[in-house]
Write an enzyme that holds these catalytic residues in place. Structure first.
Site, mmCIF file in Angstrom:
data_model
loop_
_atom_site.group_PDB
_atom_site.id
_atom_site.type_symbol
_atom_site.label_atom_id
_atom_site.label_comp_id
_atom_site.label_asym_id
_atom_site.label_seq_id
_atom_site.Cartn_x
_atom_site.Cartn_y
_atom_site.Cartn_z
ATOM 1 C CG ASN A 213 28.853 53.819 60.140
ATOM 2 O OD1 ASN A 213 28.098 54.659 60.644
ATOM 3 N ND2 ASN A 213 29.350 53.955 58.919
ATOM 4 C CG HIS B 239 24.012 57.327 52.730
ATOM 5 N ND1 HIS B 239 24.703 58.406 52.223
ATOM 6 C CD2 HIS B 239 24.945 56.522 53.289
ATOM 7 C CE1 HIS B 239 26.001 58.248 52.458
ATOM 8 N NE2 HIS B 239 26.173 57.121 53.100
ATOM 9 C CD GLU C 278 28.811 56.487 55.576
ATOM 10 O OE1 GLU C 278 28.235 56.282 54.494
ATOM 11 O OE2 GLU C 278 29.554 55.658 56.118
ATOM 12 C CD GLU D 218 27.750 49.979 54.063
ATOM 13 O OE1 GLU D 218 28.033 49.190 53.153
ATOM 14 O OE2 GLU D 218 27.690 51.221 53.890
ATOM 15 C CG ASP E 244 24.125 61.533 51.040
ATOM 16 O OD1 ASP E 244 23.323 60.649 51.405
ATOM 17 O OD2 ASP E 244 25.126 61.288 50.335
HETATM 18 O O1 9MR Z 1 31.414 57.945 48.888
HETATM 19 C C1 9MR Z 1 32.127 56.738 48.674
HETATM 20 C C2 9MR Z 1 32.428 56.578 47.181
HETATM 21 O O2 9MR Z 1 33.351 57.554 46.773
HETATM 22 C C3 9MR Z 1 32.962 55.177 46.922
HETATM 23 O O3 9MR Z 1 33.108 54.988 45.528
HETATM 24 C C4 9MR Z 1 32.027 54.152 47.506
HETATM 25 C C5 9MR Z 1 32.530 52.757 47.241
HETATM 26 O O4 9MR Z 1 31.750 51.792 47.806
HETATM 27 O O5 9MR Z 1 31.871 54.362 48.899
HETATM 28 C C6 9MR Z 1 31.272 55.590 49.182
HETATM 29 O O6 9MR Z 1 31.086 55.734 50.583
HETATM 30 C C7 9MR Z 1 30.241 54.781 51.216
HETATM 31 C C8 9MR Z 1 30.720 54.626 52.642
HETATM 32 O O7 9MR Z 1 32.075 54.281 52.679
HETATM 33 C C9 9MR Z 1 29.910 53.587 53.396
HETATM 34 N N1 9MR Z 1 28.508 53.887 53.337
HETATM 35 C C10 9MR Z 1 27.959 54.154 52.002
HETATM 36 C C11 9MR Z 1 28.776 55.242 51.299
HETATM 37 C C12 9MR Z 1 28.164 55.581 49.950
HETATM 38 O O8 9MR Z 1 28.249 54.478 49.088
#
Ligand code: 9MR
Length: 387
Positions: free
Chosen positions: A221, A257, A286, A170, A288
């Site tokens: 990513n 997402h 990732e 990101e 969903d």
């Molecule tokens: O799923 C992850 C969640 O448990 C954490 O609290 C969160 C913190 O920022 O990150 C989530 O995973 C993220 C991933 O690392 C990067 N892309 C977005 C995902 C969803 O927020």
């Protein structure tokens, strides 16, 4: 793992879990128990799930698997630590590393013959407080030293055991952010300290990772990076610049997402194809598909069907591009999904909180089954391969 006692224990656990799976299946499903996402996937495509080791895998090899662990092992050939390899969890203090969650993911993967995607090394989010505090006075050289030490330590620990690393996550803003699509030289403390030449820092992050683990495929990513848009145009330009500089960049990941509140960008496959044409691997990292729910927290039949379509469209974009190495869902059951904690939406994963498979699961299984003849032959059972 090569110790004979350990091997026997792993074998015993595997046998026990087969019995448990068979016993827990309703009669109607018993005949299909060998058809899982991983068993139907073409040999050259990993099907993965995120898992939070610290929450769901600690102590795995000291007891029989939970139902969650059984499904995680049976359905997926790849795992991504949902949080365990992020800065805040793995490097909570300047001189303290905590690998307990990450090690739990690695051990589970080994016991279940799964690959692991590393996630992530350079990100603006989930950085420990000490990084946030120290970065207030960092020079670029300070930031580089901290990042290099971290990368060599974390990547080096798992060298040879991780097939893909999300090195930079990101790093571009969105169109709707202040300043528009540009490198996150405000929110990301490392890019901020090196704002004069952020691309040089990004390149070195890939170089340090590659030196620490020469076999891993190294990814950029991001979310909102499925279709061809201004953000992925920026990634495409960055990828070309990095490759021209000889940076060991080797993958582009679209997180996937999605929300049913928005449309689906049909240019996803074309987007993957342009990155593949640069010589990069691509992946859905990732996936969903969330949605607003009714007053009872339930989706409509229409939403359930549309969710299956969207999941399937992302898998198709991957399956149709030979360079696509992995399709990962960001958790497989609604009980563990990150979505309800962040959005007024839910039902985002492929199984309910009671592990009932949704039409989205069936759609993925069918597409994987159909895809097999078009790609390389399946891996013989038990064969653990690397890319
Ligand atoms: O799923 C992850 C969640 O448990 C954490 O609290 C969160 C913190 O920022 O990150 C989530 O995973 C993220 C991933 O690392 C990067 N892309 C977005 C995902 C969803 O927020």
């Amino acid at each position: 793992m090569s110790h004979p006692t350990t091997m026997r224990r792993v074998a015993a656990i595997a046998a026990a879990s087969l019995v448990a799976v068979a016993l827990s299946l309703p009669a109607a499903q018993a005949g299909s128990r060998h058809h899982t996402l991983r068993s139907e996937a073409p040999r050259d495509l990993e099907v993965g799930s995120a898992v939070w080791g610290q929450r769901d895998l600690l102590g795995y090899d000291r007891r029989p698997p939970t139902q969650f662990q059984r499904i995680l092992g049976a359905e997926f050939s790849s795992l991504t630590p949902e949080n365990d390899m992020k800065w805040a969890e793995v490097h909570p203090e300047p001189d303290v590393y905590d690998f307990s969650g990450a090690d739990a993911v690695m051990a589970f993967a080994k016991a279940n013959r799964q690959e692991v995607r590393g996630h992530t090394l350079l990100w603006h989010s989930q950085n420990p407080q000490w990084v946030i505090d120290a970065s207030a006075t960092w020079t670029c050289e300070d930031a580089r030293d901290v990042l290099e030490e971290h990368i060599r330590t974390v990547v080096g620990r798992y060298a040879g055991e991780i097939y893909e690393w999300d090195v930079a996550n990101e790093i571009f803003q969105d169109e709707w952010d202040t300043g528009g699509v540009m490198l996150r030289t405000e929110a990301n403390p490392f890019l901020k300290a090196c704002a004069e030449d952020p691309v040089a820092l990004i390149g070195d992050a890939f170089r340090w990772t590659h030196e620490a683990d020469p076999e891993a495929v190294l990814f950029l990513n991001d979310y909102n990076a499925e279709g061809i848009n201004t953000k992925t145009d920026a990634y495409y330009a960055l990828a070309q610049e990095l490759l021209a500089d000889g940076v060991p960049l080797s993958g582009f990941g679209a997180q996937g997402h999605l929300s049913l509140q928005y449309g689906f960008d049909e240019s996803m496959q074309a987007n993957f194809e342009r990155f593949a044409a640069l010589g990069l691997k691509v992946a859905v990292t990732e996936a969903d598909v969330r949605m607003p729910l009714d007053a009872n927290g339930e989706p409509t039949a229409e939403q359930i069907a549309l969710q299956a379509e969207r999941y399937d469209a992302m898998l198709q974009a991957c399956v149709n591009v030979a360079a696509c190495t992995s399709f990962t869902v960001w958790g497989f059951d609604d009980a563990r999904s990150w979505v309800p904690g962040v959005f007024p939406e839910g039902y985002a994963t492929i199984m309910t909180e009671d592990f009932v498979k949704k039409p989205a699961y069936d759609a993925l299984l069918e597409t994987l089954t159909d895809a097999t003849p078009g790609r390389a032959p399946r891996t013989p059972p038990g064969h653990h391969h690397h890319h």
